[in-house]
Design an enzyme around this catalytic site. Structure first.
Site, PDB file in Angstrom:
ATOM      1  N   PRO A   1      83.334 -85.193 -32.423  1.00  0.00           N
ATOM      2  CA  PRO A   1      84.306 -85.915 -33.261  1.00  0.00           C
ATOM      3  C   PRO A   1      84.956 -85.072 -34.364  1.00  0.00           C
ATOM      4  O   PRO A   1      85.690 -85.607 -35.176  1.00  0.00           O
ATOM      5  CB  PRO A   1      83.474 -87.036 -33.877  1.00  0.00           C
ATOM      6  CG  PRO A   1      82.084 -86.466 -33.940  1.00  0.00           C
ATOM      7  CD  PRO A   1      81.939 -85.526 -32.775  1.00  0.00           C
TER       8      PRO A   1
ATOM      9  N   CYS B   1      72.851 -78.256 -30.382  1.00  0.00           N
ATOM     10  CA  CYS B   1      71.894 -79.004 -31.209  1.00  0.00           C
ATOM     11  C   CYS B   1      70.642 -79.267 -30.395  1.00  0.00           C
ATOM     12  O   CYS B   1      70.069 -80.346 -30.445  1.00  0.00           O
ATOM     13  CB  CYS B   1      72.514 -80.284 -31.754  1.00  0.00           C
ATOM     14  SG  CYS B   1      72.977 -81.454 -30.486  1.00  0.00           S
TER      15      CYS B   1
HETATM   16  C1  LIG Z   1      78.169 -81.247 -29.178  1.00  0.00           C
HETATM   17  S1  LIG Z   1      79.578 -82.137 -28.800  1.00  0.00           S
HETATM   18  C2  LIG Z   1      80.763 -81.462 -29.904  1.00  0.00           C
HETATM   19  C3  LIG Z   1      80.587 -81.888 -31.324  1.00  0.00           C
HETATM   20  C4  LIG Z   1      81.718 -81.396 -32.228  1.00  0.00           C
HETATM   21  N1  LIG Z   1      81.913 -79.978 -32.094  1.00  0.00           N
HETATM   22  C5  LIG Z   1      81.477 -81.702 -33.682  1.00  0.00           C
HETATM   23  O1  LIG Z   1      81.002 -80.812 -34.419  1.00  0.00           O
HETATM   24  O2  LIG Z   1      81.760 -82.835 -34.107  1.00  0.00           O
HETATM   25  C6  LIG Z   1      80.092 -81.426 -27.284  1.00  0.00           C
HETATM   26  C7  LIG Z   1      81.435 -81.896 -26.774  1.00  0.00           C
HETATM   27  O3  LIG Z   1      81.716 -81.198 -25.551  1.00  0.00           O
HETATM   28  C8  LIG Z   1      82.418 -82.055 -24.696  1.00  0.00           C
HETATM   29  N2  LIG Z   1      82.239 -81.605 -23.287  1.00  0.00           N
HETATM   30  C9  LIG Z   1      81.497 -82.158 -22.309  1.00  0.00           C
HETATM   31  N3  LIG Z   1      81.616 -81.441 -21.177  1.00  0.00           N
HETATM   32  C10 LIG Z   1      82.447 -80.419 -21.429  1.00  0.00           C
HETATM   33  C11 LIG Z   1      82.952 -79.345 -20.655  1.00  0.00           C
HETATM   34  N4  LIG Z   1      82.617 -79.184 -19.384  1.00  0.00           N
HETATM   35  N5  LIG Z   1      83.792 -78.477 -21.250  1.00  0.00           N
HETATM   36  C12 LIG Z   1      84.123 -78.626 -22.552  1.00  0.00           C
HETATM   37  N6  LIG Z   1      83.672 -79.624 -23.343  1.00  0.00           N
HETATM   38  C13 LIG Z   1      82.836 -80.509 -22.790  1.00  0.00           C
HETATM   39  C14 LIG Z   1      81.809 -83.413 -24.955  1.00  0.00           C
HETATM   40  O4  LIG Z   1      82.702 -84.419 -24.598  1.00  0.00           O
HETATM   41  C15 LIG Z   1      81.499 -83.369 -26.438  1.00  0.00           C
HETATM   42  O5  LIG Z   1      82.522 -83.966 -27.182  1.00  0.00           O
END
Ligand SMILES: C[S@@+](CC[C@H](N)C(=O)[O-])C[C@H]1O[C@@H](n2cnc3c(N)ncnc32)[C@H](O)[C@@H]1O
Length: 307
Positions: free
Chosen positions: A127, A244
């Site tokens: 987010p 995380c």
């Molecule tokens: C750990 S969360 C990111 C949190 C965000 N960076 C923050 O600090 O608020 C990882 C994100 O990667 C996205 N995601 C999932 N699969 C992915 C993919 N194959 N390539 C890139 N992003 C991906 C997810 O939808 C998710 O929003």
């Protein structure tokens, strides 16, 4: 260590195997189990937004002295534990963003990026926490906050808008679509999707997160994302890789796979995080665990393209 009592939705055996892989001492293993069991390791920090830094803003609640956290950037503050900063009107007004302190610890890796990026991409942005941490450290000149999941893009847009983050576009391309556009960015944030083992220590149920299916599946996806990410970065540019989760397969081993497979990259020392250096690899990478006392934990490694 009271193993019989550890039943907070996770497998004791799997947790013990994880502790072995992490080479934790008995005391550290005990601390990790306690944190998983109690689920109260989270600790809120606030990241002052571009709106508030422009106004020399002071939050309307008291914050802890920062001495204990020398790695925190100046405009990240720690409200007293009794305060819920998301309930204040200033939060709705976009004066700050709320994050777990371990995310801010990961963001401290940006201290080893020598200058403000000309063109940056947050590849896994929703987010918006890591983009907020980047904006707290550097003026954003030409930033892209990218999120592949359409259902998460709305909240990302809303958060960045509320906090007055400028010069930023929100996009939704998969990593390979960025890669085919060439090595145009001097900084990439890859806050990778992961098994989220630290969620247990925040009291959030995450069934199966310690199991090999979740860990290996995520590690495979992370390697795939990183292989595309390196193609987006120009010479002398950086990638900040963060998760995380605790498992080495999703952390040190993803980076080591990349360094073996892709020439021209090295992991960079982060002097501010020296106390957290991982002893599970022979390159500079950093891990935070609940026994450190700074939130639920995480992993970070800053990579630099040298040719
Ligand atoms: C750990 S969360 C990111 C949190 C965000 N960076 C923050 O600090 O608020 C990882 C994100 O990667 C996205 N995601 C999932 N699969 C992915 C993919 N194959 N390539 C890139 N992003 C991906 C997810 O939808 C998710 O929003």
């Amino acid at each position: 260590m009271g193993l019989a009592k550890v039943s907070n939705g996770f497998s004791v055996k799997a947790a013990l195997r994880l502790c072995e892989r992490l080479k934790l001492s008995a005391t550290q293993t005990d601390a990790l189990f306690r944190a998983m069991q109690s689920g109260n390791a989270a600790r809120r920090a606030i990241v002052l937004s571009p709106k508030s830094t422009a106004k020399n803003y002071q939050p309307p609640f008291s914050c802890e002295p920062r001495k204990k956290y020398p790695w925190l950037p100046e405009n990240v503050l720690l409200p007293d534990e009794s305060v819920n900063p998301a309930q204040h009107a200033d939060y709705a007004a976009g004066m700050y963003y709320v994050l777990d302190i371990s995310s801010c610890w990961e963001g401290a890796a940006l201290s080893a990026v020598p200058s403000a990026p000309e063109k940056s991409l947050d590849l896994c942005a929703a987010p918006g926490g890591k983009t907020m941490l980047l904006a707290a450290r550097f003026p954003l000149r030409d930033h892209t906050a990218n999120e592949v999941q359409a259902c998460r893009r709305g909240i990302l847009r809303e958060n960045l808008l509320r906090c007055g983050v400028e010069n930023t576009q929100v996009t939704g391309l998969p990593p390979d679509q960025w890669a085919i556009q060439g090595d145009q960015f001097d900084l990439l944030l890859v806050d990778a999707p992961c098994s989220g083992q630290s969620l247990l220590c925040k009291g959030i149920s995450n069934p199966g997160c310690l199991g090999s299916a979740a860990v290996n599946g995520n590690a495979k996806r992370q390697r795939g994302i990183m292989l595309q990410a390196v193609r987006c970065v120009c010479p002398r540019g950086h990638i900040l890789y963060t998760t995380c989760t605790y498992d080495p397969a999703e952390n040190e081993r993803v980076v080591s796979y990349l360094l073996r497979r892709v020439p021209g990259w090295q992991a960079v020392e982060i002097p501010l995080l020296a106390a957290f250096r991982s002893d599970l690899c022979d390159f500079p990478a950093y891990r935070l665990l609940p026994h450190h006392g700074f939130g639920a934990g995480g992993f970070c490694c800053l990579l630099r393209r040298f040719s």
